[in-house]
Design an enzyme around this catalytic site. Structure first.
Site, PDB file in Angstrom:
ATOM      1  NE  ARG A 237     -16.630  18.264  51.357  1.00 50.14           N
ATOM      2  CZ  ARG A 237     -16.643  19.444  50.793  1.00 50.14           C
ATOM      3  NH1 ARG A 237     -16.647  20.522  51.529  1.00 50.14           N
ATOM      4  NH2 ARG A 237     -16.668  19.566  49.484  1.00 50.14           N
ATOM      5  CB  VAL A 238     -20.711  17.256  58.621  1.00 47.35           C
ATOM      6  CG1 VAL A 238     -19.464  18.083  58.498  1.00 47.35           C
ATOM      7  CG2 VAL A 238     -21.876  17.905  57.951  1.00 47.35           C
TER       8      VAL A 238
END
Lengths: 181, 521
Positions: B369-370
């Site tokens: 996600r990051v």
């Protein structure tokens, strides 16, 4: 594990009755004696806990054993415990009872462990010290344990003062080794 | 090192002179019941939850415990050691401390247990600094977004599911799908990257821990690695504490402006150990008999992974928690919990593993996600189309199983996908640098995002049979290392793929393709 909560209630019930009847000293002594005899003769405990021996028989045994020795109120209490199948809690109940009666008499018990028997003058000194700390009358319960090597360990309630050589050495070992666990 | 006996006695004498014991009253209690790694204690008035206590045994010294439950008439403790030496009626002492472990450079290269006590036989750990094991995660102002990559050295992860320093990336899969292999490869690849690694083994076999240790030693990776071992034979309380201890050791580096990587292998066994102590202490069971705070158990641990703000030294602690699933079921309680806590997951599949696709990363179910914020530009330039191509291939492959004759366009797509999948394979213990990965991916796709927009060239692998691809890849890697080292150096230095370098790379690929021969079966 003995159920401390249950023991506490039985002890409180007995204590209230005894105080009302003014029989505290008698019952306290009775209980101590019974615990003592119980500890010496394991077959009493075995019989009382035996599942194949019917309760009336156990009641008869208890009566014959104790009728002449203890006050009626103590005997009744034991029979009551037997009826409720709580005789296994007797030790815990006695301890709780002791605590309540100590509180009632504004007494504090100090468990003192020494390597050699404590001389009377030192015991007195110790008594005075604890009395000053707690403001209560002090009963010393001495134990002799050569394993502590020297010095004294005093326990009052949930607090412990370790002035023994053994404790000193183990602290020293921890300091030198620099370990925490 | 020469030690003179008289010096030793002098030092000890000095220590002894300074040692003065103050007799202080300590809170005590006595053991009511003991067994299964827990003890119930009567007394201990005023004891605090989480406080350490000492069990004084008759024969084997003091054993440490931790207060877990405070009840009306007793105190429930977990015992950090063997309970067999503790007897009913033994004295239990308060210590006034809470649980802490040694931290610092002295731990690097060591194997310790959950309390930080060395178990590798290399002598005591000379660290003066101790830190609380159950400390809190850094707050909002102390953090900043993840921005540097943490290279695993695995093409499939670094290109598709990039991990950033300070991220929490879950590695999830069935037993023996190569989870530990990913851990080891990632640790080996941190060599020279300034990342300290902490491998926490929870509930593993002692032989496995030994094996990991040996592999890391052989690869020279123990020089920057600490292993925290709470094996299957250790009591459950130690298994419960172990990941927090490892995390605390990693936090030392995070808070001193350095970088650390913590690998928790694995958290499902950790949850089981926690369930055991909770049930024995009669905390109410919830779903799958886990206690109600099992979510907090893992969130509190994983929240401590962070990228610190510049004011805080800009250090980082990356967490790679592992979860073992049963028959690929990621909808169980613990897997769903940890999936929702982490910043993405790497999903390993048994089918892929058995089909020879190793690492068996499922490109469809895995996500970061990051991490893409932290991916290097060069990797972004070439990996842009990779995910799309692989997704299209999976769709087609499922469809193509039923079709006998396919139109040439579909066949080309399929062939292309198969080659991509082939290039994503990577043997164990052979991590690649970022530049090498970029080159390999360009080799497979012929695509990169240049200064003038997308560049699509036909891949040199197109006319190669599938079986020859591995060999071609290895050969080309060696070829560029020998003949064109400047390509990799340029990518490493600029962290980007310039048009010029891309042209050079294409030329090198064509040159090698011209001389590459393979034996057809």
């Amino acid at each position: 594990m003995p159920d401390v909560r249950v023991a506490r209630r039985y002890a409180a019930a007995l204590f209230n009755v005894v105080v009302r009847e003014n029989l505290l000293d008698t019952v306290e002594r009775d209980l101590q004696n019974i615990i003592g005899v119980w500890g010496e003769h394991s077959q009493i405990d075995e019989t009382m806990a035996h599942p194949r021996i019917p309760t009336p028989v156990k009641q008869r045994i208890l009566r014959q054993l104790l009728e002449a020795q203890v006050s009626p109120i103590t005997l009744n209490f034991l029979l009551f415990l037997l009826d409720k199948q709580r005789l296994d809690l007797l030790l815990a109940i006695e301890r709780e009872f002791q605590r309540l009666s100590d509180e009632h008499r504004k007494l504090v018990r100090a468990y003192v462990t020494t390597a050699v028997p404590l001389p009377e003058d030192q015991a007195d000194l110790l008594r005075q010290h604890i009395n000053r700390e707690t403001g209560l009358n002090v009963v010393l319960v001495p134990t002799v344990d050569p394993r502590i090597i020297g010095g004294v360990i005093v326990r009052v309630g949930d607090r412990l003062w370790d002035g023994s050589i053994r404790g000193y050495l183990s602290d020293l070992r921890q300091t030198l080794a620099g370990t925490r666990y | 090192m020469a030690i003179r006996p008289e010096e030793v006695s002098e030092i000890i004498a000095r220590e002894l002179a300074g040692f003065e014991k103050q007799i202080e009253g300590v809170g005590v209690g006595s053991v009511l019941q003991v067994g299964d790694g827990i003890a119930r204690v009567y007394g201990l008035q005023d004891v605090m939850a989480g406080e350490l206590v000492e069990f004084e045994t008759h024969h084997s010294g003091n054993i440490t415990g931790m207060v877990f439950n405070l009840e009306e008439d007793n105190v429930g403790c977990i015992v950090m050691g063997s309970v067999t030496h503790i007897q009913e009626g033994d004295t239990v002492k308060r210590t006034g401390r809470i649980i802490e472990v040694p931290v610092g450079p002295a731990l690097v290269g060591r194997v310790v247990d959950a309390l930080g006590i060395p178990i590798d036989g290399k002598g005591p750990i000379l660290s003066d600094e101790y830190k609380y094991v159950l400390s809190k995660a850094p707050g909002v102002v102390d953090r900043q977004p993840v921005k540097e990559p943490l290279q695993t050295g695995l093409k499939v992860i670094d290109s598709l599911i990039p991990i950033g320093r300070g991220q929490r990336e879950l590695v999830i899969g069935d037993r023996s799908t190569g989870k530990t292999a990913i851990a080891i490869d990632t640790i080996i690849n941190q060599r020279g990257q300034g990342v300290f690694c902490i491998y926490v083994a929870i509930g593993q076999k002692l032989s496995t821990v030994r094996q990991v240790m040996k592999t890391l030693e052989d690869a020279g990776a123990m020089e920057y690695t600490t292993i925290v071992a709470a094996t299957a034979s250790d009591p459950a309380p130690l298994q419960y504490i172990a990941p927090y201890s490892g995390c605390t050791m990693g936090e030392y580096f995070r808070d001193s402006g350095q970088h650390a990587l913590c690998i928790y292998d694995d958290l499902s066994k950790h949850a089981v150990a926690y369930r055991q102590v909770s049930l024995l202490l009669r905390r109410p069971p919830g779903r799958e008999a886990y206690p109600g705070d099992v979510f907090y158990l893992h969130s509190a641990l994983l929240e401590r992974a962070a990228k610190m703000s510049d004011e805080r030294g800009a250090g980082s602690l990356t967490a790679l928690p592992f979860i073992e699933t049963q028959a690929g079921d990621i909808s169980q309680y613990i897997p769903t919990n940890v999936i929702s806590i982490t910043d993405g997951q790497i999903f390993l599949e048994t089918d892929l593993f058995n089909a020879g696709q190793r690492p068996a990363v499922s490109a469809g179910l895995s996500v970061s996600r990051v991490g893409s914020n932290a991916q290097t530009k060069a990797m972004k330039q070439v990996a842009g189309r990779l995910k799309l191509d692989l997704a299209r291939f999976r769709e087609l492959a499922a469809f193509a199983q039923f079709a006998s004759d396919l139109d040439p366009a579909t066949q080309r797509q399929l062939a292309r996908g198969q080659r991509l999948v082939e290039v994503m394979k990577q043997p164990q213990y052979s991590p690649l640098t970022m530049a090498e990965q970029v080159m390999m991916i360009y080799m497979a796709t012929g695509y990169y995002k240049g200064s003038q927009g997308d560049v699509n060239r036909p891949s040199v692998l197109e006319d190669l049979p599938l079986e020859a691809i591995r060999e071609f890849e290895q050969g080309f890697l060696q070829f560029t290392r020998d003949r064109y080292p400047d390509i990799a150096m340029d990518i490493t230095a600029k962290k980007a793929l310039t048009d010029e370098t891309a042209d050079k790379l294409q030329a090198a690929l064509e040159e090698f393709r011209g001389q590459f021969t393979y034996e057809a079966d």
